[in-house]
Design an enzyme around this catalytic site. Sequence first.
Site, PDB file in Angstrom:
ATOM      1  N   ARG A 159     -87.377  -3.020 -49.581  1.00  0.00           N
ATOM      2  CA  ARG A 159     -88.050  -4.320 -49.607  1.00  0.00           C
ATOM      3  C   ARG A 159     -88.566  -4.717 -48.220  1.00  0.00           C
ATOM      4  NH1 ARG A 159     -86.484  -9.918 -52.861  1.00  0.00           N
ATOM      5  NH2 ARG A 159     -88.308 -10.972 -52.100  1.00  0.00           N
ATOM      6  N   HIS A 216    -101.191 -18.986 -40.689  1.00  0.00           N
ATOM      7  CA  HIS A 216    -100.209 -17.941 -41.003  1.00  0.00           C
ATOM      8  C   HIS A 216    -100.895 -16.581 -41.172  1.00  0.00           C
ATOM      9  CE1 HIS A 216     -96.713 -16.148 -42.943  1.00  0.00           C
ATOM     10  NE2 HIS A 216     -97.479 -15.797 -43.963  1.00  0.00           N
ATOM     11  N   LYS A 224     -95.519  -5.641 -55.052  1.00  0.00           N
ATOM     12  CA  LYS A 224     -94.341  -6.389 -54.588  1.00  0.00           C
ATOM     13  C   LYS A 224     -93.195  -6.247 -55.594  1.00  0.00           C
ATOM     14  CE  LYS A 224     -92.608 -10.610 -52.565  1.00  0.00           C
ATOM     15  NZ  LYS A 224     -92.812 -11.900 -51.952  1.00  0.00           N
ATOM     16  N   ARG A 262     -75.596 -27.232 -58.069  1.00  0.00           N
ATOM     17  CA  ARG A 262     -75.202 -25.808 -58.006  1.00  0.00           C
ATOM     18  C   ARG A 262     -76.181 -24.889 -58.735  1.00  0.00           C
ATOM     19  NH1 ARG A 262     -69.697 -27.807 -58.541  1.00  0.00           N
ATOM     20  NH2 ARG A 262     -68.810 -27.808 -56.452  1.00  0.00           N
ATOM     21  N   GLU A 286    -102.358 -11.020 -47.004  1.00  0.00           N
ATOM     22  CA  GLU A 286    -101.193 -10.415 -47.683  1.00  0.00           C
ATOM     23  C   GLU A 286    -101.646  -9.305 -48.635  1.00  0.00           C
ATOM     24  OE1 GLU A 286     -98.108 -10.946 -46.785  1.00  0.00           O
ATOM     25  OE2 GLU A 286     -98.454 -12.731 -45.567  1.00  0.00           O
ATOM     26  N   HIS A 305     -94.543 -13.765 -37.195  1.00  0.00           N
ATOM     27  CA  HIS A 305     -93.676 -14.955 -37.193  1.00  0.00           C
ATOM     28  C   HIS A 305     -93.413 -15.437 -35.761  1.00  0.00           C
ATOM     29  CE1 HIS A 305     -91.796 -14.355 -41.460  1.00  0.00           C
ATOM     30  NE2 HIS A 305     -92.973 -14.938 -41.499  1.00  0.00           N
ATOM     31  N   HIS A 364     -95.001  -8.917 -40.029  1.00  0.00           N
ATOM     32  CA  HIS A 364     -94.440 -10.260 -39.971  1.00  0.00           C
ATOM     33  C   HIS A 364     -93.503 -10.484 -38.782  1.00  0.00           C
ATOM     34  CE1 HIS A 364     -96.272 -10.439 -43.857  1.00  0.00           C
ATOM     35  NE2 HIS A 364     -95.902 -11.699 -44.051  1.00  0.00           N
ATOM     36  N   LYS A 404     -87.362 -15.396 -52.865  1.00  0.00           N
ATOM     37  CA  LYS A 404     -86.895 -15.830 -51.539  1.00  0.00           C
ATOM     38  C   LYS A 404     -87.232 -17.300 -51.369  1.00  0.00           C
ATOM     39  CE  LYS A 404     -87.385 -11.851 -48.577  1.00  0.00           C
ATOM     40  NZ  LYS A 404     -87.991 -11.479 -47.302  1.00  0.00           N
ATOM     41  N   GLU A 408     -82.806  -7.511 -50.668  1.00  0.00           N
ATOM     42  CA  GLU A 408     -83.166  -6.981 -49.346  1.00  0.00           C
ATOM     43  C   GLU A 408     -81.964  -6.367 -48.644  1.00  0.00           C
ATOM     44  OE1 GLU A 408     -84.906  -9.880 -46.689  1.00  0.00           O
ATOM     45  OE2 GLU A 408     -86.809  -8.841 -46.813  1.00  0.00           O
ATOM     46  N   ASN A 442     -92.381  -6.745 -45.195  1.00  0.00           N
ATOM     47  CA  ASN A 442     -92.334  -7.522 -43.961  1.00  0.00           C
ATOM     48  C   ASN A 442     -93.295  -6.959 -42.904  1.00  0.00           C
ATOM     49  OD1 ASN A 442     -90.117  -8.521 -41.524  1.00  0.00           O
ATOM     50  ND2 ASN A 442     -90.604  -9.840 -43.252  1.00  0.00           N
TER      51      ASN A 442
HETATM   52  N1  LIG Z   1     -90.808 -16.813 -50.190  1.00  0.00           N
HETATM   53  C1  LIG Z   1     -91.624 -15.842 -49.906  1.00  0.00           C
HETATM   54  O1  LIG Z   1     -91.445 -14.689 -50.332  1.00  0.00           O
HETATM   55  C2  LIG Z   1     -92.817 -16.143 -49.039  1.00  0.00           C
HETATM   56  C3  LIG Z   1     -93.801 -15.158 -48.879  1.00  0.00           C
HETATM   57  C4  LIG Z   1     -94.916 -15.478 -48.118  1.00  0.00           C
HETATM   58  C5  LIG Z   1     -95.035 -16.723 -47.528  1.00  0.00           C
HETATM   59  N2  LIG Z   1     -94.060 -17.642 -47.700  1.00  0.00           N
HETATM   60  C6  LIG Z   1     -94.173 -18.967 -47.099  1.00  0.00           C
HETATM   61  O2  LIG Z   1     -95.334 -19.611 -47.627  1.00  0.00           O
HETATM   62  C7  LIG Z   1     -95.775 -20.581 -46.701  1.00  0.00           C
HETATM   63  C8  LIG Z   1     -97.274 -20.510 -46.568  1.00  0.00           C
HETATM   64  O3  LIG Z   1     -97.842 -20.726 -47.854  1.00  0.00           O
HETATM   65  P1  LIG Z   1     -99.336 -21.247 -48.030  1.00  0.00           P
HETATM   66  O4  LIG Z   1    -100.230 -20.466 -47.156  1.00  0.00           O
HETATM   67  O5  LIG Z   1     -99.605 -21.275 -49.482  1.00  0.00           O
HETATM   68  O6  LIG Z   1     -99.286 -22.686 -47.365  1.00  0.00           O
HETATM   69  P2  LIG Z   1     -99.143 -24.182 -47.967  1.00  0.00           P
HETATM   70  O7  LIG Z   1     -98.206 -24.243 -49.063  1.00  0.00           O
HETATM   71  O8  LIG Z   1     -98.885 -25.032 -46.766  1.00  0.00           O
HETATM   72  O9  LIG Z   1    -100.601 -24.489 -48.495  1.00  0.00           O
HETATM   73  C9  LIG Z   1    -101.668 -24.496 -47.579  1.00  0.00           C
HETATM   74  C10 LIG Z   1    -102.501 -25.770 -47.698  1.00  0.00           C
HETATM   75  O10 LIG Z   1    -103.295 -25.677 -48.871  1.00  0.00           O
HETATM   76  C11 LIG Z   1    -103.150 -26.870 -49.663  1.00  0.00           C
HETATM   77  N3  LIG Z   1    -103.337 -26.438 -51.035  1.00  0.00           N
HETATM   78  C12 LIG Z   1    -102.489 -25.720 -51.808  1.00  0.00           C
HETATM   79  N4  LIG Z   1    -103.051 -25.417 -52.986  1.00  0.00           N
HETATM   80  C13 LIG Z   1    -104.279 -25.976 -52.972  1.00  0.00           C
HETATM   81  C14 LIG Z   1    -105.355 -25.988 -53.899  1.00  0.00           C
HETATM   82  N5  LIG Z   1    -105.305 -25.330 -55.064  1.00  0.00           N
HETATM   83  N6  LIG Z   1    -106.457 -26.692 -53.576  1.00  0.00           N
HETATM   84  C15 LIG Z   1    -106.551 -27.326 -52.370  1.00  0.00           C
HETATM   85  N7  LIG Z   1    -105.577 -27.326 -51.447  1.00  0.00           N
HETATM   86  C16 LIG Z   1    -104.461 -26.650 -51.744  1.00  0.00           C
HETATM   87  C17 LIG Z   1    -101.785 -27.380 -49.316  1.00  0.00           C
HETATM   88  O11 LIG Z   1    -101.697 -28.764 -49.549  1.00  0.00           O
HETATM   89  C18 LIG Z   1    -101.691 -27.049 -47.825  1.00  0.00           C
HETATM   90  O12 LIG Z   1    -102.293 -28.041 -47.073  1.00  0.00           O
HETATM   91  C19 LIG Z   1     -95.044 -20.305 -45.404  1.00  0.00           C
HETATM   92  O13 LIG Z   1     -94.072 -21.272 -45.222  1.00  0.00           O
HETATM   93  C20 LIG Z   1     -94.416 -18.946 -45.614  1.00  0.00           C
HETATM   94  O14 LIG Z   1     -93.217 -18.797 -44.884  1.00  0.00           O
HETATM   95  C21 LIG Z   1     -92.967 -17.383 -48.457  1.00  0.00           C
END
Ligand SMILES: NC(=O)c1ccc[n+]([C@@H]2O[C@H](COP(=O)([O-])OP(=O)(O)OC[C@H]3O[C@@H](n4cnc5c(N)ncnc54)[C@H](O)[C@@H]3O)[C@@H](O)[C@H]2O)c1
Length: 363
Positions: A238, A261, A223, A117, A181, A249, A245, A139, A233, A242
């Site tokens: 907020r 992405h 942010k 929980r 971003e 998406h 996106h 989020k 949100e 987006n």
């Molecule tokens: N919660 C939120 O507010 C929010 C906001 C934006 C994006 N997201 C989410 O984030 C995700 C995308 O995140 P991302 O782009 O970081 O992708 P990811 O977490 O998949 O990382 C991308 C790749 O980089 C590698 N990697 C990470 N750090 C590394 C480092 N220091 N050195 C070498 N390799 C490394 C990872 O293993 C992976 O293969 C999506 O799922 C998206 O929906 C969430």
Amino acid sequence: MHEWVLKVPRAKAKTTIWFCQSPLFATHLPELIATHQGPCAIITDATLKKLYAKQLQGLDAKVFSIPSGETAKTRETKAYLEDLLLSHHLGRDTLLIGLGGGVICDIVGFVAATYCRGVSLVLIPTTLLAMVDAAIGGKTGVNTPYGKNTIGSFYFPDQVLIDPSFLQTLPKQELRNGLVEVIKYSLIASKPLFVQLQKHINGFASLDVAWIKHLIQKSIRIKGKDIREDPFEQKGRRRILNYGHTIGHALEKLEEYRMPHGQAVAIGMMAAAFMSCEMGFLRFEQLEEIQALFQQYDIPLKLKKTHPIDAFLTGFALDKKAVKGSVRFVLLKEIGAAHPFEGEYCTEVPFPILEKALAWMNR
Ligand SMILES: NC(=O)c1ccc[n+]([C@@H]2O[C@H](COP(=O)([O-])OP(=O)(O)OC[C@H]3O[C@@H](n4cnc5c(N)ncnc54)[C@H](O)[C@@H]3O)[C@@H](O)[C@H]2O)c1
């Protein structure tokens, strides 16, 4: 009927964000683990576990990993992690530490939100995208066959530790995903940041530490302001985060998550800027300026294959800004300002304009 109201004070969320001045693995992380009154579990992905194996070894914490990449962000992975934690008899006093990119931040955040929980959570973002976005704002979630982040919760980490030296091992494409971003923040909230991005192309290419730190801090400030105003949100402000996106998406899903992405969101931002122009808000010269900035940073804006408009419309159905099945978009008033639309910060777009924007994107 008798009405009885149980009043619960609104959950207070507070995250402390630290910029590490000294090596994270040598000082900050061991200190954090030593001061927590209970067991600590670090959850990371396979790539990072391998890259930072030596540094992780010496820590007084259990280390678990999941496969790298977006395909691991599922309900199945969440259940796998929960069973793993339970099998190690980790209870409610556990501190979960998510070490990784956005995928790790999202899934570990979601596990922390529901495990026993809710347990304490610290995030250590290792991609630029996670440092400027995913680790900030509470989020959490996972993807389902119906779309991205369709199941999740708001759960604020207690602390976020940012160490830009992680970016030294990050592949260029991943860096560009994060930069998209940062460009988004400039478009919705800061013309000066947009101008700085136009001027300092080399600072990004050479990973100039001071410049990258500036970009991260500026992004978090933008942010953070919107999150403070609208943490869950619910009001509208907020929503500007987006920007780009909705289409981004839908595009990612249509491309079966094979398109980076950042590229999908960049294309989504350009399409939204195009609609802003067509609706008479954004000037055409500014649309061209935005396109030129993406090109300066080598962010591809062309689709390799076209997608039918109907496929996009299906993709929009689960967008969180949709009301009664009608999709709404965040649009720009000008570079540096999202259109407020009387506090809603998003609006419906007449179908012919949406159709024109999608055709323009598919061109
Ligand atoms: N919660 C939120 O507010 C929010 C906001 C934006 C994006 N997201 C989410 O984030 C995700 C995308 O995140 P991302 O782009 O970081 O992708 P990811 O977490 O998949 O990382 C991308 C790749 O980089 C590698 N990697 C990470 N750090 C590394 C480092 N220091 N050195 C070498 N390799 C490394 C990872 O293993 C992976 O293969 C999506 O799922 C998206 O929906 C969430």
